[in-house]
Design a protein around this motif. Structure first.
Motif, PDB file in Angstrom:
ATOM      1  N   PHE A 114       6.722   2.857 -12.604  1.00  0.00           N
ATOM      2  CA  PHE A 114       5.862   3.578 -11.666  1.00  0.00           C
ATOM      3  C   PHE A 114       6.724   4.284 -10.639  1.00  0.00           C
ATOM      4  O   PHE A 114       7.000   3.767  -9.567  1.00  0.00           O
ATOM      5  N   CYS A 115       7.180   5.459 -10.983  1.00  0.00           N
ATOM      6  CA  CYS A 115       8.082   6.204 -10.115  1.00  0.00           C
ATOM      7  C   CYS A 115       7.361   6.779  -8.912  1.00  0.00           C
ATOM      8  O   CYS A 115       7.974   7.050  -7.892  1.00  0.00           O
ATOM      9  N   VAL A 116       6.079   6.999  -9.028  1.00  0.00           N
ATOM     10  CA  VAL A 116       5.298   7.529  -7.914  1.00  0.00           C
ATOM     11  C   VAL A 116       4.333   6.457  -7.461  1.00  0.00           C
ATOM     12  O   VAL A 116       3.503   6.000  -8.235  1.00  0.00           O
ATOM     13  N   LEU A 117       4.429   6.021  -6.181  1.00  0.00           N
ATOM     14  CA  LEU A 117       3.527   5.011  -5.677  1.00  0.00           C
ATOM     15  C   LEU A 117       2.117   5.573  -5.656  1.00  0.00           C
ATOM     16  O   LEU A 117       1.882   6.697  -5.258  1.00  0.00           O
ATOM     17  N   GLY A 118       1.145   4.773  -6.076  1.00  0.00           N
ATOM     18  CA  GLY A 118      -0.219   5.231  -6.154  1.00  0.00           C
ATOM     19  C   GLY A 118      -0.573   5.708  -7.540  1.00  0.00           C
ATOM     20  O   GLY A 118      -1.655   6.252  -7.750  1.00  0.00           O
ATOM     21  N   PHE A 119       0.281   5.527  -8.519  1.00  0.00           N
ATOM     22  CA  PHE A 119       0.019   5.937  -9.903  1.00  0.00           C
ATOM     23  C   PHE A 119      -1.244   5.257 -10.412  1.00  0.00           C
ATOM     24  O   PHE A 119      -1.457   4.065 -10.236  1.00  0.00           O
ATOM     25  N   ALA A 120      -2.124   6.012 -11.036  1.00  0.00           N
ATOM     26  CA  ALA A 120      -3.496   5.563 -11.295  1.00  0.00           C
ATOM     27  C   ALA A 120      -3.579   4.386 -12.244  1.00  0.00           C
ATOM     28  O   ALA A 120      -4.561   3.658 -12.236  1.00  0.00           O
ATOM     29  N   THR A 121      -2.573   4.160 -13.077  1.00  0.00           N
ATOM     30  CA  THR A 121      -2.688   3.112 -14.087  1.00  0.00           C
ATOM     31  C   THR A 121      -1.907   1.857 -13.710  1.00  0.00           C
ATOM     32  O   THR A 121      -1.415   1.148 -14.560  1.00  0.00           O
ATOM     33  N   ALA A 122      -1.784   1.602 -12.393  1.00  0.00           N
ATOM     34  CA  ALA A 122      -1.085   0.404 -11.948  1.00  0.00           C
ATOM     35  C   ALA A 122      -1.745  -0.833 -12.544  1.00  0.00           C
ATOM     36  O   ALA A 122      -2.957  -0.918 -12.604  1.00  0.00           O
ATOM     37  N   PRO A 123      -0.934  -1.843 -12.989  1.00  0.00           N
ATOM     38  CA  PRO A 123      -1.488  -3.006 -13.689  1.00  0.00           C
ATOM     39  C   PRO A 123      -2.031  -4.070 -12.744  1.00  0.00           C
ATOM     40  O   PRO A 123      -1.959  -5.245 -13.026  1.00  0.00           O
ATOM     41  N   PHE A 124      -2.565  -3.689 -11.620  1.00  0.00           N
ATOM     42  CA  PHE A 124      -3.218  -4.624 -10.709  1.00  0.00           C
ATOM     43  C   PHE A 124      -4.266  -3.826  -9.943  1.00  0.00           C
ATOM     44  O   PHE A 124      -4.261  -2.599  -9.933  1.00  0.00           O
ATOM     45  N   GLU A 125      -5.169  -4.535  -9.327  1.00  0.00           N
ATOM     46  CA  GLU A 125      -6.264  -3.861  -8.626  1.00  0.00           C
ATOM     47  C   GLU A 125      -5.823  -3.490  -7.220  1.00  0.00           C
ATOM     48  O   GLU A 125      -5.518  -4.359  -6.398  1.00  0.00           O
ATOM     49  N   ILE A 126      -5.787  -2.197  -6.941  1.00  0.00           N
ATOM     50  CA  ILE A 126      -5.434  -1.730  -5.603  1.00  0.00           C
ATOM     51  C   ILE A 126      -6.590  -2.042  -4.669  1.00  0.00           C
ATOM     52  O   ILE A 126      -7.747  -1.765  -4.967  1.00  0.00           O
ATOM     53  N   GLU A 127      -6.285  -2.653  -3.521  1.00  0.00           N
ATOM     54  CA  GLU A 127      -7.354  -3.052  -2.614  1.00  0.00           C
ATOM     55  C   GLU A 127      -7.393  -2.161  -1.376  1.00  0.00           C
ATOM     56  O   GLU A 127      -6.404  -1.509  -1.020  1.00  0.00           O
ATOM     57  N   THR A 128      -8.542  -2.144  -0.746  1.00  0.00           N
ATOM     58  CA  THR A 128      -8.744  -1.443   0.516  1.00  0.00           C
ATOM     59  C   THR A 128      -9.353  -2.425   1.502  1.00  0.00           C
ATOM     60  O   THR A 128     -10.459  -2.919   1.276  1.00  0.00           O
ATOM     61  N   PRO A 129      -8.657  -2.759   2.582  1.00  0.00           N
ATOM     62  CA  PRO A 129      -9.262  -3.656   3.579  1.00  0.00           C
ATOM     63  C   PRO A 129     -10.589  -3.092   4.077  1.00  0.00           C
ATOM     64  O   PRO A 129     -10.763  -1.873   4.191  1.00  0.00           O
ATOM     65  N   ALA A 130     -11.536  -3.981   4.381  1.00  0.00           N
ATOM     66  CA  ALA A 130     -12.872  -3.542   4.811  1.00  0.00           C
ATOM     67  C   ALA A 130     -13.484  -4.575   5.737  1.00  0.00           C
ATOM     68  O   ALA A 130     -13.243  -5.779   5.603  1.00  0.00           O
ATOM     69  N   MET A 131     -14.280  -4.100   6.680  1.00  0.00           N
ATOM     70  CA  MET A 131     -14.967  -4.986   7.608  1.00  0.00           C
ATOM     71  C   MET A 131     -16.065  -5.755   6.888  1.00  0.00           C
ATOM     72  O   MET A 131     -16.755  -5.197   6.032  1.00  0.00           O
ATOM     73  N   PRO A 132     -16.261  -7.029   7.219  1.00  0.00           N
ATOM     74  CA  PRO A 132     -17.375  -7.788   6.635  1.00  0.00           C
ATOM     75  C   PRO A 132     -18.705  -7.338   7.239  1.00  0.00           C
ATOM     76  O   PRO A 132     -18.744  -6.707   8.301  1.00  0.00           O
ATOM     77  N   ASP A 133     -19.770  -7.633   6.544  1.00  0.00           N
ATOM     78  CA  ASP A 133     -21.111  -7.315   7.030  1.00  0.00           C
ATOM     79  C   ASP A 133     -21.973  -8.563   6.916  1.00  0.00           C
ATOM     80  O   ASP A 133     -22.237  -9.022   5.807  1.00  0.00           O
ATOM     81  N   PRO A 134     -22.379  -9.177   8.034  1.00  0.00           N
ATOM     82  CA  PRO A 134     -22.198  -8.703   9.398  1.00  0.00           C
ATOM     83  C   PRO A 134     -20.806  -9.038   9.942  1.00  0.00           C
ATOM     84  O   PRO A 134     -20.123  -9.922   9.424  1.00  0.00           O
TER      85      PRO A 134
END
Length: 485
Positions: free
Chosen positions: A16-36
């Motif tokens: 993976f020469c370019v970070l963010g390559f779409a076929t990375a073998p793990f799930e890319i996460e995005t931090p998010a606020m809980p509700d509530p």
């Protein structure tokens, strides 16, 4: 000889020469606020929402680029990763995908800064955890969601040999057409480059004429470094792991940094740690620092209180409010809250011309809360001690004490003694930000501190008091503060 784990990481990085390559073998996460959102959480400080914890949570690689403010901070995701948040105003933030992470970078993400190249492109320099090297990567798009393969910074001496140096918390800046890279630690080193690829080792950062009376040893640990021009001086923001956040002011002579002033930005535990800054489009220098109610190592600047309840209740990865840094006419540091924070104000209340008799305490009616901003202006006070108690009970007792006085060299913030002295005939203006158990105080635009306070929900009152002489308060203004989430 590489061990199996390190070899696996290297193979993954090559794939993976370019970070963010779409076929990375793990799930890319995005931090998010809980509700509530949990009720005890901070409301107008940027803090990590999960998943996982952010300890440490050093802010890193801050830059205005592509029409957005970008800030990264350390949190735990497959190891030390950089969370990425973006903003239009440095007040409201949006979490982006976590791309700068060990499975894609091949190493953990530790302290670093962002810079613009000569060509106007965004780049980052940082320490690769467990790699024993500092690295540079270049943005592939304006959103900073794709990065080139990290490139190790390998300074060489004039005769082409690898430099004998410590590879640690780096920073990079440009003077003219030359890049300068600092490598931190005790007595940090410096290297130069014309292209960010080939580096010439120059030796130690600090000039031999480093002042003996600066109040800090030349060999003091310089970590989380951030060097930039401020007014007509060069400022080095940094920490030492024993002192917390601090800074130098000075200039470059003979290619080395010669400070003429040093001061702390933290006076207890890790209340303020790992500072990072950026330059706004209108020319302001704005900084953040990681703030935590927990203390994880012994410090030379001890904290006399522990805040176990706050550690359980609050988010991890808390960032201080953004501060605007500038120099006054005498070349000394000025510190102000970010002006964009005023957009969070609502339900303004004010009272003017209050006289507090010596020995008295006055509770301010209809002014209370644990998510507020206060501005208090004391009229050239002459009392030996005066101030206020916030998050106090209905009688103005207990609470968090903020105290000053004539012939004092500090302002007391409960367990913190904040270096500060009023000039003859000078008013004292305090801007106080209360966000649940986190308190930030700014004094006369030249001093600021973070502190913590555990309180009961019913104790949200504000009281003024004076001892030794009467004190006049020109004005008290109170605003409720809206959530940034």
């Amino acid at each position: 000889m590489y061990d199996t784990k390190r070899l696996s990481i290297m193979i993954l990085l090559m794939q993976f020469c370019v970070l963010g390559f779409a076929t990375a073998p793990f799930e890319i996460e995005t931090p998010a606020m809980p509700d509530p959102i949990p009720a005890p959480w901070l409301t107008y400080h940027l803090a990590h929402p999960g998943p996982s914890k952010a300890v440490p949570a050093d802010p890193n690689c801050a830059i205005y680029y592509g029409g957005k403010y970008h800030l990264h901070y350390i949190y735990q995701s497959h190891g030390a990763s950089f969370a990425h948040v973006t903003s239009d105003d440095m007040v409201h933030w949006e979490w982006q995908e976590t791309i700068l992470t060990p499975p894609l970078a091949g190493h953990g993400m530790f302290s670093g800064t962002a810079l613009l190249t000569k060509e106007g492109k965004a780049a980052i320099i940082y320490h690769g955890a467990d790699s024993d090297r500092n690295h540079i990567a270049f943005a592939k798009n304006d959103a900073l969601s794709q990065w080139t393969k990290p490139m190790a910074v390998e300074p060489r001496t004039a005769d082409g040999k690898p430099a004998d140096m410590r590879h640690w918390d780096p920073d990079c800046w440009r003077i003219g057409d030359t890049y300068y890279a600092l490598s931190g630690g005790e007595d940090p080193t410096i290297a130069t480059s014309k292209d960010l690829k080939n580096w010439l080792f120059q030796g130690v950062l600090f000039h031999p004429d480093f002042p003996a009376d600066l109040g800090v040893a030349r060999e003091e640990d310089v970590s989380c470094a951030n060097m930039f021009k401020l007014g007509d001086k060069w400022m080095l923001l940094c920490i030492s792991h024993g002192l917390g956040a601090r800074y130098y002011l000075g200039d470059f002579q003979d290619g080395q940094y010669l400070p003429d002033h040093h001061a702390l930005l933290n006076w207890a535990g890790w209340d303020l740690f790992a500072p990072e800054s950026l330059l706004t489009p209108d020319g302001r220098r704005v900084m953040w620092a990681w703030s935590t109610p927990g203390v994880f190592v012994d410090q030379r600047v001890a904290r006399t209180k522990k805040f176990d309840r706050l550690m359980e209740e609050l988010q991890s990865g808390i960032q201080s409010l953004p501060r605007e840094l500038s120099l006054d006419d005498d070349g000394m540091l000025e510190i102000r809250p970010l002006r964009e924070l005023t957009q969070l104000r609502t339900h303004q209340k004010e009272v003017e011309d209050i006289t507090i008799k010596s020995g008295d305490t006055q509770v301010l009616e209809d002014m209370e809360g644990d998510t507020i901003e206060l501005e208090v202006v004391f009229d050239a006070p002459q009392a030996s001690e005066f101030g206020l108690r916030i998050l106090a009970n209905a009688k103005g007792e207990n609470g968090f004490k903020i105290a000053s006085g004539t012939d004092r060299d500090t302002i007391t913030l409960d367990y913190v003694e904040l270096p500060f002295r009023l000039k003859d005939g000078e008013d004292l203006t305090l801007r106080i930000f209360i966000d649940k158990g986190m308190i930030e105080v700014f004094a006369n635009d030249r001093q600021a501190a973070v502190a913590w306070h555990e309180y009961e929900p019913e104790n949200q009152h504000i009281a003024l008091y004076a001892n030794g002489a009467d004190v006049k308060v020109n004005k008290v203004t109170c605003w409720s503060m809206k959530s940034i989430y």
